[in-house]
Write an enzyme that holds these catalytic residues in place. Structure first.
Site, PDB file in Angstrom:
ATOM      1  N   ASP A 156       0.822  -1.214   0.000  1.00 13.06           N
ATOM      2  CA  ASP A 156       0.000   0.000   0.000  1.00 13.06           C
ATOM      3  C   ASP A 156       0.856   1.264   0.000  1.00 13.06           C
ATOM      4  OD1 ASP A 156      -1.973  -1.762   2.384  1.00 13.06           O
ATOM      5  OD2 ASP A 156      -2.304  -1.639   0.209  1.00 13.06           O
ATOM      6  N   GLU A 213     -11.073   0.949  -4.323  1.00 12.41           N
ATOM      7  CA  GLU A 213     -10.385   1.361  -3.080  1.00 12.41           C
ATOM      8  C   GLU A 213      -9.066   2.041  -3.426  1.00 12.41           C
ATOM      9  OE1 GLU A 213     -10.218  -2.462  -1.211  1.00 12.41           O
ATOM     10  OE2 GLU A 213      -8.728  -3.215  -2.591  1.00 12.41           O
TER      11      GLU A 213
HETATM   12  C1  6LW Z   1      -5.818  -1.835   1.919  1.00  4.13           C
HETATM   13  C2  6LW Z   1      -6.827  -1.919   0.823  1.00  4.13           C
HETATM   14  C3  6LW Z   1      -6.809  -3.371   0.516  1.00  4.13           C
HETATM   15  O1  6LW Z   1      -6.086  -0.831   2.832  1.00  4.13           O
HETATM   16  O2  6LW Z   1      -6.226  -4.064   1.492  1.00  4.13           O
HETATM   17  O3  6LW Z   1      -7.487  -5.224  -0.595  1.00  4.13           O
HETATM   18  C4  6LW Z   1      -5.980  -3.202   2.558  1.00  4.13           C
HETATM   19  N1  6LW Z   1      -7.314  -3.891  -0.494  1.00  4.13           N
HETATM   20  O4  6LW Z   1      -6.484  -1.158  -0.302  1.00  4.13           O
HETATM   21  C5  6LW Z   1      -4.772  -3.624   3.291  1.00  4.13           C
HETATM   22  O5  6LW Z   1      -3.664  -3.639   2.441  1.00  4.13           O
END
Ligand code: 6LW
Length: 540
Positions: A14, A174
């Protein structure tokens, strides 16, 4: 200049990046580990130094009872008018919050909590200095990307909330970030989930709250169809422009250790060059299809930096200049402060860690919280495994140890770990080897140490490659990590047993090397050395 991906290898997921002058700063998520949110610094985007953490106080980071891969999810780092901001989510505490500092090498503020659910918060400043927040969210029952005006110092919401995107066709929109370029607001998001369907898309609008129009060649990066690549699950990206006007994308990816869809090093930080096409859309890399390679050739910044000059070598295969990055780990207990790369599992009780730089040793005071214990803080200090093919050495002081077990583990979390240790039971002290996978754990070697040999030290070695972790030891009268002493193999464990895909709960971390003690004290001499060895041949 050639460079090798990942640029920050090992469990560094991330990534988010910002630039101040010629300095780049990058942060990653840290989940149940403390301190939280590492700050890496670079001036060429390839040589990165861990300079500290944003969250290094319990008042910033409460991890009590945190589940595996709970805690700190994706962060964003930004700089505006002399102030640094880091915004993230503590899913074990009160959710989204922002901290700030005017000196990135000093303390950050306590959290300003934000009354917005969801994860992956980000900040964007418009030309009028208004600050906007975006993250995942649910507005009137619709999941997507939520945005609103915010006071970044206090977390106060200053406008209505807007649902600005539900993604460009993939599930799990996301990791949003908003940028402004040439009069356009660009909204870049991750879609498909952080596994093998992961991808990055981008949209743009003339209004920060939309409506947004998707890029015609979305996804701008994806290895979803690039099955033959060692690199998979690319996504969760952040864009940055360097001082030369070149653009770059940092993003997470995984490297499979074999042909199987398994990875044990965690999600790592990758870099790719970005160019903007004649229609004003970003193009990632040079393959023309949103895929990237382990070795790339791009106009890196900071070419005149002393560190760049010192690390530039000639690539044997092409004769071209190659910017080398050394990911070996040399932790020296003689240094005046404990190595920043060592992290605790959840909030530590610092009285359990006795650091003696004068004598160059670290004593761990083990409690009845063992490595197998869920949701607690065992006495353990860990650093990230950066490559597949490595050799780790450590020296354990047998004499005066009182711990039931103390040693070195290849540790994913309390359900998945392999360790070599000095054990102590009613029959005396011994060299032990233990493996724990899911709900199965067993001591697989128990080699008694004679009373006479208790005056010696235990030199432990862990050799890793793309298949397994091999543990060996020697009893020796030395504290020298480089002592040329023949070691005896005591056991091994497969990478597959420490892989993210195999964990019984959804996890987001990676394999660590961990110094631990349980039920008494154990002392480690000198430090810990991890060398990176030439990678074994890898054929899909
Ligand atoms: C992160 C989000 C995700 O905050 O996993 O699967 C979380 N997507 O973008 C943890 O890496």
């Amino acid at each position: 200049m050639l460079f090798k991906n990942p640029v920050i290898p090992g469990y560094n997921p991330d990534p988010s990046i910002c630039r101040v002058g010629d300095d780049f700063y990058l942060v990653n998520s840290t989940f149940e580990f403390f301190p939280g949110v590492p700050i890496y610094h670079s001036r060429n985007l390839v040589n990165w130094e861990l300079t500290g953490y944003c969250l290094n106080r319990r008042s910033q980071l409460e991890l009590e009872g945190c589940r595996n891969s709970g805690g700190i999810y994706a962060p964003t780092i930004r700089h505006h008018k002399g102030m640094f901001y880091m915004i993230t989510t503590n899913v074990t505490d009160k959710g989204n919050f922002v901290v700030h500092t005017d000196n990135i090498n000093k303390e950050w503020s306590d959290p300003a909590w934000i009354d917005q659910g969801g994860i992956d918060p980000s900040l964007f400043w418009d030309d009028d200095d208004c600050c906007y927040y975006c993250s995942t969210g649910n507005l009137d029952g619709v999941r997507g990307i939520v945005a609103f005006k915010i006071n970044p110092m206090t977390g106060e919401i200053l406008s209505d909330k807007h649902l600005i995107s539900t993604g460009c066709g993939g599930q799990c929109a996301e990791g949003p970030h908003i940028y402004k370029k040439d009069g356009w607001y660009y909204l870049m998001i991750a879609e498909g989930g952080t596994e093998y369907a992961h991808r990055e898309t981008i949209q743009r609008s003339k209004n920060v709250f939309g409506p947004y129009t998707p890029c015609p060649h979305n996804p701008i990066i994806s290895h979803k169809e690039y099955k033959k690549s060692e690199i998979q699950a690319t996504g969760h990206a952040d864009l940055v422009e360097d001082a030369n006007g070149n653009w770059w994308l940092v993003f997470l990816g995984i490297r499979r250790f074999s042909h199987a869809l398994l990875h044990n090093l965690g999600r790592e930080t990758f870099l790719a060059p970005v160019t903007w096409n004649e229609d004003g859309w970003p193009v990632v890399g040079y393959n023309g299809n949103g895929t990237i390679e382990l070795v790339m050739d791009a106009p890196l910044p900071g070419m005149n930096e002393p560190e760049t000059i010192a690390n530039t070598i000639t690539d044997d295969a092409t004769g071209r200049p190659f910017l080398h990055a050394d990911h070996s780990v040399n932790i020296d207990f003689h240094r005046d402060a404990i190595d920043k790369r060592l992290q605790f599992t959840r909030n530590p009780d610092m009285s359990h860690y006795i650091y003696d730089s004068k004598n160059g040793c670290l004593t761990l005071r083990g409690t009845d919280i063992t490595l197998n214990e869920p949701g607690k803080s065992p006495t353990v200090l860990s650093f990230k495994q950066p490559e597949f093919t490595t050799s780790l050495k450590a020296v354990l002081k047998i004499k005066d140890s009182t711990a039931k077990r103390f040693g070195v583990a290849a540790y994913y979390n309390n359900d998945y770990h392999y360790e070599i240790y000095v054990g102590s039971d009613e029959s005396g002290k011994y060299v032990g080897f233990y493996k724990h996978i899911h709900d199965m754990g067993a001591e697989l070697a128990h080699i008694p140490i004679s009373k006479e040999d208790e005056n010696l030290n235990l030199l432990v070695k862990i050799d890793t490659d793309r298949e397994k972790y091999t543990f060996s030891y020697a009893l020796a009268d030395t504290t020298n990590l480089d002592a040329k002493i023949a070691c005896h193999e005591i056991g091994s464990g497969l990478n597959a047993g420490l892989s993210t895909e195999g964990t019984r709960t959804m996890t987001f971390t990676g394999t660590l090397f961990s110094l631990f003690a349980e039920n008494g004290n154990g002392t480690f001499e000198t430090g810990v050395a991890l060398t990176i060895n030439p990678d074994v041949d890898y054929k899909l």
